[in-house]
Design a protein around this motif. Sequence first.
Motif, PDB file in Angstrom:
ATOM      1  N   ALA A 292      40.393  50.154  41.544  1.00 60.21           N
ATOM      2  CA  ALA A 292      39.201  48.358  41.332  1.00 60.21           C
ATOM      3  C   ALA A 292      39.630  47.851  42.265  1.00 60.21           C
ATOM      4  CB  ALA A 292      40.460  47.694  40.280  1.00 60.21           C
ATOM      5  N   LEU A 293      37.756  46.815  42.492  1.00 58.40           N
ATOM      6  CA  LEU A 293      37.507  46.652  43.185  1.00 58.40           C
ATOM      7  C   LEU A 293      37.591  45.157  43.019  1.00 58.40           C
ATOM      8  CD1 LEU A 293      35.704  47.044  46.501  1.00 58.40           C
ATOM      9  CD2 LEU A 293      33.473  47.104  44.752  1.00 58.40           C
ATOM     10  N   ALA A 294      37.664  44.171  43.949  1.00 58.18           N
ATOM     11  CA  ALA A 294      37.646  42.798  43.984  1.00 58.18           C
ATOM     12  C   ALA A 294      37.478  42.621  45.451  1.00 58.18           C
ATOM     13  CB  ALA A 294      39.525  41.997  44.334  1.00 58.18           C
ATOM     14  N   ALA A 295      36.695  40.651  45.446  1.00 56.38           N
ATOM     15  CA  ALA A 295      35.648  40.121  46.732  1.00 56.38           C
ATOM     16  C   ALA A 295      36.243  39.181  47.154  1.00 56.38           C
ATOM     17  CB  ALA A 295      34.905  40.869  47.001  1.00 56.38           C
ATOM     18  N   ARG A 296      35.915  38.144  47.889  1.00 57.52           N
ATOM     19  CA  ARG A 296      35.977  36.755  48.352  1.00 57.52           C
ATOM     20  C   ARG A 296      35.517  36.221  49.223  1.00 57.52           C
ATOM     21  NH1 ARG A 296      42.237  35.461  50.000  1.00 57.52           N
ATOM     22  NH2 ARG A 296      42.010  36.560  51.756  1.00 57.52           N
ATOM     23  N   SER A 297      35.187  35.231  49.296  1.00 56.93           N
ATOM     24  CA  SER A 297      34.275  34.730  50.850  1.00 56.93           C
ATOM     25  C   SER A 297      34.574  33.648  51.378  1.00 56.93           C
ATOM     26  CB  SER A 297      32.595  33.993  49.518  1.00 56.93           C
ATOM     27  OG  SER A 297      33.126  33.422  49.002  1.00 56.93           O
ATOM     28  N   GLY A 298      35.789  34.186  52.421  1.00 57.20           N
ATOM     29  CA  GLY A 298      36.665  33.073  52.573  1.00 57.20           C
ATOM     30  C   GLY A 298      38.140  33.411  52.204  1.00 57.20           C
ATOM     31  N   SER A 299      39.232  33.688  52.554  1.00 53.28           N
ATOM     32  CA  SER A 299      40.377  32.839  53.089  1.00 53.28           C
ATOM     33  C   SER A 299      40.322  32.510  51.998  1.00 53.28           C
ATOM     34  CB  SER A 299      40.877  33.245  54.652  1.00 53.28           C
ATOM     35  OG  SER A 299      41.097  33.548  55.566  1.00 53.28           O
ATOM     36  N   ASP A 300      40.278  31.582  51.229  1.00 52.56           N
ATOM     37  CA  ASP A 300      40.669  30.178  50.838  1.00 52.56           C
ATOM     38  C   ASP A 300      39.617  30.755  49.316  1.00 52.56           C
ATOM     39  OD1 ASP A 300      42.432  28.920  52.378  1.00 52.56           O
ATOM     40  OD2 ASP A 300      41.032  27.907  52.988  1.00 52.56           O
ATOM     41  N   ALA A 301      39.217  31.461  49.121  1.00 47.81           N
ATOM     42  CA  ALA A 301      38.387  31.465  48.257  1.00 47.81           C
ATOM     43  C   ALA A 301      38.993  32.820  47.051  1.00 47.81           C
ATOM     44  CB  ALA A 301      37.081  32.316  48.549  1.00 47.81           C
TER      45      ALA A 301
ATOM     46  N   LEU B 193      28.916  44.918  47.009  1.00 44.88           N
ATOM     47  CA  LEU B 193      29.572  43.634  47.252  1.00 44.88           C
ATOM     48  C   LEU B 193      28.910  42.730  46.894  1.00 44.88           C
ATOM     49  CD1 LEU B 193      31.755  45.067  50.366  1.00 44.88           C
ATOM     50  CD2 LEU B 193      32.516  44.345  47.315  1.00 44.88           C
ATOM     51  N   PRO B 194      29.067  41.610  46.431  1.00 39.49           N
ATOM     52  CA  PRO B 194      27.959  40.551  46.324  1.00 39.49           C
ATOM     53  C   PRO B 194      27.764  39.684  47.893  1.00 39.49           C
ATOM     54  CG  PRO B 194      30.388  39.546  45.405  1.00 39.49           C
ATOM     55  CD  PRO B 194      30.252  41.279  45.807  1.00 39.49           C
ATOM     56  N   GLU B 195      26.839  39.057  48.224  1.00 39.90           N
ATOM     57  CA  GLU B 195      26.256  38.386  49.189  1.00 39.90           C
ATOM     58  C   GLU B 195      27.705  37.552  49.877  1.00 39.90           C
ATOM     59  OE1 GLU B 195      22.885  36.459  51.635  1.00 39.90           O
ATOM     60  OE2 GLU B 195      22.230  37.031  49.893  1.00 39.90           O
ATOM     61  N   GLY B 196      27.978  37.306  50.908  1.00 31.48           N
ATOM     62  CA  GLY B 196      28.644  36.261  51.711  1.00 31.48           C
ATOM     63  C   GLY B 196      30.314  36.942  51.494  1.00 31.48           C
ATOM     64  N   THR B 197      30.607  38.385  50.725  1.00 28.34           N
ATOM     65  CA  THR B 197      31.991  39.131  50.884  1.00 28.34           C
ATOM     66  C   THR B 197      32.859  38.491  52.461  1.00 28.34           C
ATOM     67  OG1 THR B 197      31.223  39.417  48.862  1.00 28.34           O
ATOM     68  CG2 THR B 197      32.737  40.654  50.591  1.00 28.34           C
ATOM     69  N   THR B 198      33.583  38.375  52.842  1.00 27.19           N
ATOM     70  CA  THR B 198      34.015  38.177  53.522  1.00 27.19           C
ATOM     71  C   THR B 198      35.054  39.635  53.628  1.00 27.19           C
ATOM     72  OG1 THR B 198      35.126  36.446  53.728  1.00 27.19           O
ATOM     73  CG2 THR B 198      33.804  36.345  54.721  1.00 27.19           C
ATOM     74  N   HIS B 199      36.128  39.434  52.947  1.00 30.43           N
ATOM     75  CA  HIS B 199      37.214  40.308  52.245  1.00 30.43           C
ATOM     76  C   HIS B 199      37.223  41.535  50.757  1.00 30.43           C
ATOM     77  CE1 HIS B 199      38.735  36.542  54.649  1.00 30.43           C
ATOM     78  NE2 HIS B 199      39.256  37.712  55.341  1.00 30.43           N
ATOM     79  N   VAL B 200      38.033  42.300  51.130  1.00 27.09           N
ATOM     80  CA  VAL B 200      37.447  43.438  49.582  1.00 27.09           C
ATOM     81  C   VAL B 200      39.222  43.755  49.569  1.00 27.09           C
ATOM     82  CG1 VAL B 200      36.904  45.490  49.007  1.00 27.09           C
ATOM     83  CG2 VAL B 200      35.399  44.431  50.294  1.00 27.09           C
ATOM     84  N   ARG B 201      39.636  43.711  48.098  1.00 25.82           N
ATOM     85  CA  ARG B 201      40.578  44.656  47.948  1.00 25.82           C
ATOM     86  C   ARG B 201      40.633  45.495  47.286  1.00 25.82           C
ATOM     87  NH1 ARG B 201      43.749  40.726  45.191  1.00 25.82           N
ATOM     88  NH2 ARG B 201      42.834  40.712  43.267  1.00 25.82           N
ATOM     89  N   LEU B 202      40.774  46.846  47.374  1.00 17.76           N
ATOM     90  CA  LEU B 202      41.527  47.803  46.767  1.00 17.76           C
ATOM     91  C   LEU B 202      42.374  48.159  45.969  1.00 17.76           C
ATOM     92  CD1 LEU B 202      39.261  50.036  49.406  1.00 17.76           C
ATOM     93  CD2 LEU B 202      37.960  49.325  47.504  1.00 17.76           C
ATOM     94  N   ASP B 203      42.535  48.801  44.808  1.00 15.88           N
ATOM     95  CA  ASP B 203      44.002  48.209  43.810  1.00 15.88           C
ATOM     96  C   ASP B 203      44.056  50.306  43.522  1.00 15.88           C
ATOM     97  OD1 ASP B 203      45.178  45.774  44.387  1.00 15.88           O
ATOM     98  OD2 ASP B 203      43.483  45.288  42.718  1.00 15.88           O
ATOM     99  N   PHE B 204      44.592  50.811  44.185  1.00 17.95           N
ATOM    100  CA  PHE B 204      44.639  52.166  43.506  1.00 17.95           C
ATOM    101  C   PHE B 204      46.007  52.137  42.279  1.00 17.95           C
ATOM    102  CE2 PHE B 204      42.892  52.057  47.800  1.00 17.95           C
ATOM    103  CZ  PHE B 204      41.676  52.748  47.938  1.00 17.95           C
ATOM    104  N   GLU B 205      45.963  52.354  41.757  1.00 19.94           N
ATOM    105  CA  GLU B 205      46.557  52.982  40.213  1.00 19.94           C
ATOM    106  C   GLU B 205      47.317  54.315  40.566  1.00 19.94           C
ATOM    107  OE1 GLU B 205      48.714  53.317  37.695  1.00 19.94           O
ATOM    108  OE2 GLU B 205      46.950  54.174  36.845  1.00 19.94           O
ATOM    109  N   THR B 206      48.002  54.191  41.082  1.00 21.98           N
ATOM    110  CA  THR B 206      48.574  55.658  41.383  1.00 21.98           C
ATOM    111  C   THR B 206      49.958  56.152  40.358  1.00 21.98           C
ATOM    112  OG1 THR B 206      50.564  54.543  43.070  1.00 21.98           O
ATOM    113  CG2 THR B 206      48.195  55.232  43.980  1.00 21.98           C
ATOM    114  N   GLU B 207      50.309  54.855  39.121  1.00 17.63           N
ATOM    115  CA  GLU B 207      51.502  55.808  38.913  1.00 17.63           C
ATOM    116  C   GLU B 207      51.128  57.198  37.351  1.00 17.63           C
ATOM    117  OE1 GLU B 207      54.806  53.135  36.923  1.00 17.63           O
ATOM    118  OE2 GLU B 207      53.312  52.817  36.223  1.00 17.63           O
ATOM    119  N   SER B 208      50.086  56.270  37.577  1.00 18.50           N
ATOM    120  CA  SER B 208      49.593  57.624  36.148  1.00 18.50           C
ATOM    121  C   SER B 208      49.145  58.899  37.009  1.00 18.50           C
ATOM    122  CB  SER B 208      48.672  57.309  35.731  1.00 18.50           C
ATOM    123  OG  SER B 208      47.107  56.533  36.155  1.00 18.50           O
ATOM    124  N   TYR B 209      49.308  58.600  38.567  1.00 13.77           N
ATOM    125  CA  TYR B 209      48.512  59.763  38.830  1.00 13.77           C
ATOM    126  C   TYR B 209      49.834  60.531  39.256  1.00 13.77           C
ATOM    127  CZ  TYR B 209      47.698  62.933  43.008  1.00 13.77           C
ATOM    128  OH  TYR B 209      47.780  64.333  43.830  1.00 13.77           O
TER     129      TYR B 209
END
Length: 130
Positions: free
Chosen positions: A28-37, A59-75
């Motif tokens: 899963a991919l998530a993004a935010r546009s600043g540390s407080d966003a 990624l949307p314009e203005g993205t400063t931080h990205v989070r990748l969530d890897f679902e490893t349990e089912s693997y």
Amino acid sequence: MSTFATASVSTHILDTSTGRPAAAVAIALAARSGSDAQWVALGGSATDADGRCKDLPALPEGTTHVRLDFETESYFARKKQAEAQQDAPRVRDSGAFFPEVAITFAVTPGEHYHVPLLLNPFGYSVYRGS
């Protein structure tokens, strides 16, 4: 595709316990546009037979931080089931000590970020690839 206004992200997973790519791991991919966003979920994908995930959402314009969530349990559950069917010797329980791996990193517009995950049942490592 990277433009001046946005960053782009790709990843792959290598199972270091076997030296093979980790296939069919949901990401899963998530993004935010600043540390407080707030984090905004952008969607996700899964690794292919080569352990690569080539179709993560843009990624949307203005993205400063990205989070990748890897679902490893089912693997690891699938891997354990396959080992049991082959009567493979087990030295230790090969279940998932880390049922998920979340990697957060900062991005700069116009840059591409390839973030490989080196995974085994009892640990993981990541780095910025090329």
